[in-house]
Motif scaffolding. Structure first.
Motif, PDB file in Angstrom:
ATOM      1  N   MET A 115      10.169  50.677  23.102  1.00  0.00           N
ATOM      2  CA  MET A 115      10.260  51.110  21.713  1.00  0.00           C
ATOM      3  C   MET A 115       9.429  50.143  20.875  1.00  0.00           C
ATOM      4  O   MET A 115       9.573  48.930  21.023  1.00  0.00           O
ATOM      5  N   PRO A 116       8.542  50.685  20.037  1.00  0.00           N
ATOM      6  CA  PRO A 116       7.767  49.795  19.173  1.00  0.00           C
ATOM      7  C   PRO A 116       8.694  48.869  18.390  1.00  0.00           C
ATOM      8  O   PRO A 116       9.730  49.283  17.888  1.00  0.00           O
ATOM      9  N   GLY A 117       8.315  47.603  18.340  1.00  0.00           N
ATOM     10  CA  GLY A 117       9.117  46.621  17.627  1.00  0.00           C
ATOM     11  C   GLY A 117      10.147  45.922  18.494  1.00  0.00           C
ATOM     12  O   GLY A 117      10.728  44.933  18.083  1.00  0.00           O
ATOM     13  N   MET A 118      10.364  46.429  19.704  1.00  0.00           N
ATOM     14  CA  MET A 118      11.307  45.766  20.613  1.00  0.00           C
ATOM     15  C   MET A 118      10.568  44.670  21.363  1.00  0.00           C
ATOM     16  O   MET A 118       9.368  44.787  21.601  1.00  0.00           O
ATOM     17  N   PRO A 119      11.274  43.633  21.771  1.00  0.00           N
ATOM     18  CA  PRO A 119      10.622  42.543  22.499  1.00  0.00           C
ATOM     19  C   PRO A 119       9.979  43.048  23.792  1.00  0.00           C
ATOM     20  O   PRO A 119      10.559  43.865  24.508  1.00  0.00           O
ATOM     21  N   ALA A 120       8.783  42.571  24.057  1.00  0.00           N
ATOM     22  CA  ALA A 120       8.108  42.916  25.316  1.00  0.00           C
ATOM     23  C   ALA A 120       8.850  42.231  26.456  1.00  0.00           C
ATOM     24  O   ALA A 120       9.485  41.198  26.286  1.00  0.00           O
ATOM     25  N   GLY A 121       8.782  42.817  27.605  1.00  0.00           N
ATOM     26  CA  GLY A 121       9.414  42.208  28.771  1.00  0.00           C
ATOM     27  C   GLY A 121      10.909  42.410  28.846  1.00  0.00           C
ATOM     28  O   GLY A 121      11.591  41.663  29.545  1.00  0.00           O
ATOM     29  N   MET A 122      11.434  43.399  28.116  1.00  0.00           N
ATOM     30  CA  MET A 122      12.865  43.673  28.237  1.00  0.00           C
ATOM     31  C   MET A 122      13.172  44.052  29.682  1.00  0.00           C
ATOM     32  O   MET A 122      12.428  44.797  30.301  1.00  0.00           O
ATOM     33  N   LYS A 123      14.246  43.522  30.185  1.00  0.00           N
ATOM     34  CA  LYS A 123      14.617  43.806  31.567  1.00  0.00           C
ATOM     35  C   LYS A 123      15.114  45.236  31.704  1.00  0.00           C
ATOM     36  O   LYS A 123      15.840  45.732  30.838  1.00  0.00           O
ATOM     37  N   PRO A 124      14.732  45.904  32.796  1.00  0.00           N
ATOM     38  CA  PRO A 124      15.265  47.246  33.043  1.00  0.00           C
ATOM     39  C   PRO A 124      16.764  47.172  33.311  1.00  0.00           C
ATOM     40  O   PRO A 124      17.280  46.148  33.751  1.00  0.00           O
ATOM     41  N   GLN A 125      17.473  48.261  33.031  1.00  0.00           N
ATOM     42  CA  GLN A 125      18.885  48.365  33.366  1.00  0.00           C
ATOM     43  C   GLN A 125      18.980  48.989  34.752  1.00  0.00           C
ATOM     44  O   GLN A 125      18.326  49.998  35.023  1.00  0.00           O
ATOM     45  N   VAL A 126      19.788  48.393  35.604  1.00  0.00           N
ATOM     46  CA  VAL A 126      19.963  48.883  36.964  1.00  0.00           C
ATOM     47  C   VAL A 126      21.448  49.114  37.193  1.00  0.00           C
ATOM     48  O   VAL A 126      22.273  48.264  36.860  1.00  0.00           O
ATOM     49  N   MET A 127      21.779  50.287  37.703  1.00  0.00           N
ATOM     50  CA  MET A 127      23.180  50.586  38.011  1.00  0.00           C
ATOM     51  C   MET A 127      23.241  51.338  39.324  1.00  0.00           C
ATOM     52  O   MET A 127      22.229  51.869  39.792  1.00  0.00           O
ATOM     53  N   GLN A 128      24.418  51.362  39.921  1.00  0.00           N
ATOM     54  CA  GLN A 128      24.642  52.157  41.125  1.00  0.00           C
ATOM     55  C   GLN A 128      25.652  53.242  40.810  1.00  0.00           C
ATOM     56  O   GLN A 128      26.569  53.033  40.018  1.00  0.00           O
ATOM     57  N   GLN A 129      25.453  54.398  41.436  1.00  0.00           N
ATOM     58  CA  GLN A 129      26.330  55.529  41.206  1.00  0.00           C
ATOM     59  C   GLN A 129      26.470  56.310  42.510  1.00  0.00           C
ATOM     60  O   GLN A 129      25.484  56.584  43.191  1.00  0.00           O
ATOM     61  N   CYS A 130      27.704  56.676  42.839  1.00  0.00           N
ATOM     62  CA  CYS A 130      27.968  57.492  44.014  1.00  0.00           C
ATOM     63  C   CYS A 130      27.906  58.964  43.601  1.00  0.00           C
ATOM     64  O   CYS A 130      28.619  59.382  42.692  1.00  0.00           O
ATOM     65  N   LEU A 131      27.035  59.719  44.235  1.00  0.00           N
ATOM     66  CA  LEU A 131      26.906  61.154  43.966  1.00  0.00           C
ATOM     67  C   LEU A 131      27.436  61.937  45.159  1.00  0.00           C
ATOM     68  O   LEU A 131      26.977  61.744  46.286  1.00  0.00           O
ATOM     69  N   THR A 132      28.407  62.801  44.902  1.00  0.00           N
ATOM     70  CA  THR A 132      28.981  63.640  45.949  1.00  0.00           C
ATOM     71  C   THR A 132      28.326  65.012  45.927  1.00  0.00           C
ATOM     72  O   THR A 132      27.593  65.353  44.995  1.00  0.00           O
ATOM     73  N   LYS A 133      28.594  65.809  46.928  1.00  0.00           N
ATOM     74  CA  LYS A 133      28.080  67.170  46.979  1.00  0.00           C
ATOM     75  C   LYS A 133      28.508  67.933  45.718  1.00  0.00           C
ATOM     76  O   LYS A 133      27.724  68.666  45.126  1.00  0.00           O
ATOM     77  N   LYS A 134      29.744  67.743  45.304  1.00  0.00           N
ATOM     78  CA  LYS A 134      30.256  68.417  44.103  1.00  0.00           C
ATOM     79  C   LYS A 134      29.469  67.973  42.862  1.00  0.00           C
ATOM     80  O   LYS A 134      29.151  68.786  42.004  1.00  0.00           O
TER      81      LYS A 134
END
Length: 144
Positions: free
Chosen positions: A38-57
């Motif tokens: 986003m313009p105006g946001m600090p450069a080099g912001m760390k990405p957000q990483v998460m884990q999620q379990c996805l079932t067939k449903k």
């Protein structure tokens, strides 16, 4: 800003209707990485990483495959959702205190996906644009 980010993350893999084709994803444990620009946001912001379990449903209802993708949250509406081959595209409008509009696309490949969303909102009378790049990769089976 939290609602803004949550809506955009949800848009990453949401479908526009319950009748849309399910994404080409395999069930299991997924690592989802999002990087916001986003313009105006600090450069080099760390990405957000998460884990999620996805079932067939979960895969039967693509809204459940997104981080924060609660299908009961109706603040954002998807329109013009199209699935062509392995790529989904859509437009989106969110209402409320942080109203915004935008579009996105995502390409699925069974054990991974990548995509981009661009959203625009007004803050202090000024248009503000945010780009969200996201990737997902299957790590293996869900942990019991």
């Amino acid at each position: 800003m939290r609602h803004f980010t949550t809506c955009l993350l949800s848009a990453a893999v949401l479908s526009g209707s319950a009748h849309a084709a399910a994404p080409d994803l395999k069930e299991g444990l997924w690592e989802i990485t999002t990087k916001m620009e986003m313009p105006g946001m600090p450069a080099g912001m760390k990405p957000q990483v998460m884990q999620q379990c996805l079932t067939k449903k979960d895969l039967d209802d693509p809204r459940k495959t997104a981080p924060g993708g609660d299908p009961k949250d109706n603040r954002c509406q998807m329109t013009d959702y199209k699935m062509q081959g392995n790529t989904a595209t859509w437009n989106m409008a969110c209402k409320g205190e942080e109203a915004m509009t935008g579009s996105g696309s995502i390409t699925y490949s069974g054990t991974s996906y990548s995509g981009t969303s661009k959203m625009t909102t007004k803050r202090g009378g000024q248009a503000q644009t945010m780009t969200m790049n996201y990737t997902g990769r299957r790590l293996g089976e869900c942990k019991k």
